[in-house]
Enzyme design. Structure first.
Site, short mmCIF file in Angstrom:
data_model
loop_
_atom_site.label_atom_id
_atom_site.label_comp_id
_atom_site.label_asym_id
_atom_site.label_seq_id
_atom_site.Cartn_x
_atom_site.Cartn_y
_atom_site.Cartn_z
N SER A 138 0.89 -1.45 0.08
CA SER A 138 -0.09 -0.08 0.07
C SER A 138 0.94 1.38 0.12
O SER A 138 2.05 1.23 0.35
CB SER A 138 -0.93 -0.18 1.27
OG SER A 138 -1.36 1.29 1.29
N TYR A 151 -2.53 -1.20 10.63
CA TYR A 151 -2.67 -1.55 9.22
C TYR A 151 -1.44 -1.19 8.42
O TYR A 151 -0.75 -1.90 7.33
CB TYR A 151 -3.91 -0.93 8.50
CG TYR A 151 -4.22 -1.05 7.01
CD1 TYR A 151 -4.31 -2.32 6.31
CD2 TYR A 151 -3.75 -0.14 6.13
CE1 TYR A 151 -4.39 -2.55 5.18
CE2 TYR A 151 -3.83 -0.20 4.69
CZ TYR A 151 -4.28 -1.41 4.30
OH TYR A 151 -4.43 -1.43 3.01
N1 LIG Z 1 -8.82 -0.28 -1.36
C1 LIG Z 1 -7.81 0.63 -1.33
O1 LIG Z 1 -7.82 1.80 -1.17
C2 LIG Z 1 -6.43 -0.15 -0.94
C3 LIG Z 1 -5.13 0.67 -0.96
C4 LIG Z 1 -3.96 0.00 -0.88
C5 LIG Z 1 -3.86 -1.30 -0.48
N2 LIG Z 1 -5.23 -2.25 -0.57
C6 LIG Z 1 -4.91 -3.60 -0.45
O2 LIG Z 1 -5.51 -4.03 -1.39
C7 LIG Z 1 -5.96 -5.57 -1.18
C8 LIG Z 1 -7.40 -5.55 -1.56
O3 LIG Z 1 -8.35 -4.62 -1.02
P1 LIG Z 1 -9.53 -4.22 -1.59
O4 LIG Z 1 -9.38 -2.69 -1.78
O5 LIG Z 1 -9.83 -4.96 -2.89
O6 LIG Z 1 -10.53 -4.59 -0.63
P2 LIG Z 1 -12.02 -5.29 -0.47
O7 LIG Z 1 -12.85 -4.81 -1.69
O8 LIG Z 1 -12.32 -5.22 0.87
O9 LIG Z 1 -11.31 -6.77 -0.82
C9 LIG Z 1 -10.82 -7.59 0.09
C10 LIG Z 1 -10.79 -9.00 -0.24
O10 LIG Z 1 -9.92 -9.76 0.53
C11 LIG Z 1 -10.89 -10.82 1.19
N3 LIG Z 1 -10.64 -11.15 2.47
C12 LIG Z 1 -10.80 -10.24 3.56
N4 LIG Z 1 -10.66 -10.70 4.99
C13 LIG Z 1 -10.49 -11.96 4.44
C14 LIG Z 1 -10.06 -13.26 5.15
N5 LIG Z 1 -10.08 -13.09 6.40
N6 LIG Z 1 -9.78 -14.41 4.62
C15 LIG Z 1 -10.00 -14.49 3.21
N7 LIG Z 1 -10.23 -13.42 2.34
C16 LIG Z 1 -10.36 -12.17 3.00
C17 LIG Z 1 -12.30 -10.22 0.79
O11 LIG Z 1 -13.17 -11.61 0.71
P3 LIG Z 1 -14.24 -11.98 1.96
O12 LIG Z 1 -14.87 -10.99 2.48
O13 LIG Z 1 -15.32 -12.59 0.87
O14 LIG Z 1 -13.36 -12.86 2.76
C18 LIG Z 1 -12.05 -9.71 -0.52
O15 LIG Z 1 -12.15 -10.63 -1.46
C19 LIG Z 1 -5.88 -5.56 0.36
O16 LIG Z 1 -4.62 -6.17 0.76
C20 LIG Z 1 -5.73 -4.01 0.84
O17 LIG Z 1 -5.18 -3.81 2.16
C21 LIG Z 1 -6.23 -1.49 -0.57
#
Ligand SMILES: NC(=O)c1ccc[n+]([C@@H]2O[C@H](COP(=O)([O-])OP(=O)(O)OC[C@H]3O[C@@H](n4cnc5c(N)ncnc54)[C@H](OP(=O)(O)O)[C@@H]3O)[C@@H](O)[C@H]2O)c1
Length: 256
Positions: A138, A151
């Site tokens: 991130s 985080y």
């Molecule tokens: N969105 C942002 O602004 C942002 C910025 C920088 C980095 N990131 C990183 O990008 C990655 C993806 O995030 P996103 O933005 O796509 O968020 P998201 O829409 O909340 O998706 C998160 C994914 O992870 C899965 N997940 C969450 N907890 C889990 C668990 N305990 N076991 C298995 N699967 C789990 C969720 O599926 P289920 O709920 O079905 O388990 C979902 O498929 C993360 O690592 C996040 O930290 C995001």
């Protein structure tokens, strides 16, 4: 066929689902992992029908040691060519007021699970002389993140860990890429409680755009990709800001 298998964690939505879509378009068979079985099943059907690839899913809570163990076992059998360590979450608020069990789950998912999954696939990839690992870090990795302290620290762990692994693997045919997105328009911020923060309101990239850039970097074997011009500028500027100011500036970005 096995050489064309990609495993994506957190593939039920957000960045992970878009990465799965783009891997399917590149002809990869898929093994998708998350907790929501309905969303995973829907994604598998959509991607198999749309791209003629084989897809399977595993429902597992990767913040729990049992969920991790079930995936580790599968990985050893499957010999994937690509591993996308994407599953992760954050929660906003002061660390002092945070929930200890949620914190333990976050550290397990964002760091321990990612490390263990790399460890599960690397010996096979190195033996076969080919493999790609994408670890989602991130923008929060580059400075302290008050309001998202744990985080941010978990994502700071992912970045140098991935860079060091990539260096260790030089010449092996296996590479590790760290993807560092800024705000992305997914369910992440609603779940984290950061959707009204100044940083998110300044503008979020689409998950499709981040997935595209991340895969381009992965297949070019780049060690690190920082997504978005403004985010690259922000990271560059941290070099010229005294360390003691970084937390102050980052806290302002987190304000509503
Ligand atoms: N969105 C942002 O602004 C942002 C910025 C920088 C980095 N990131 C990183 O990008 C990655 C993806 O995030 P996103 O933005 O796509 O968020 P998201 O829409 O909340 O998706 C998160 C994914 O992870 C899965 N997940 C969450 N907890 C889990 C668990 N305990 N076991 C298995 N699967 C789990 C969720 O599926 P289920 O709920 O079905 O388990 C979902 O498929 C993360 O690592 C996040 O930290 C995001």
């Amino acid at each position: 066929m096995k050489q064309q298998l990609a495993v994506v964690t957190g593939a039920s939505g957000g960045i992970g689902l878009d990465i799965a879509r783009q891997l399917a378009a590149r002809g990869y068979d898929l093994f998708l992992v998350a907790r929501n079985a309905q969303d995973l099943e829907k994604a598998c059907k959509e991607l198999s029908a749309g791209h003629g690839i084989a897809s399977q899913y595993l429902t597992a809570d990767l913040s729990e040691p049992q969920g991790l163990a079930s995936l580790e076992q599968k990985l050893k059998e499957m010999e994937p060519a690509v591993l996308i360590n994407n599953a992760g979450f954050g929660t906003a608020g002061t660390f002092c007021d945070s929930d200890a069990i949620t914190n333990a789950g976050m550290m397990q998912l964002n760091m321990v699970t990612l490390v263990q999954l790399c460890h599960a696939v690397l010996p096979g990839m190195r033996k076969r002389g080919k493999g790609y690992i994408l670890n989602i870090s991130s923008l929060a990795a580059f400075q302290p993140a008050p309001g998202l302290a744990l985080y941010g620290a978990s994502k700071s762990f992912v970045l140098p860990f991935s860079e060091a692994l990539n260096h260790e693997l030089k010449g092996s045919g296996v590479s590790v890429t760290a993807s560092c997105p800024g705000p992305v328009d997914t369910g992440f911020h609603r779940r984290a409680g950061t959707e009204n923060s100044r940083l998110v309101r300044m503008g979020a990239q689409s998950s499709a755009a981040v997935a595209k850039e991340a895969l381009q970097a992965l297949f070019k074997r780049k060690p690190v990709i920082i997504h978005g011009r403004l985010n690259r500028l922000l990271v560059f500027s941290t070099r010229f800001v005294p360390r003691s100011w970084l937390a102050v500036v980052a806290a302002r970005f987190m304000q509503e």
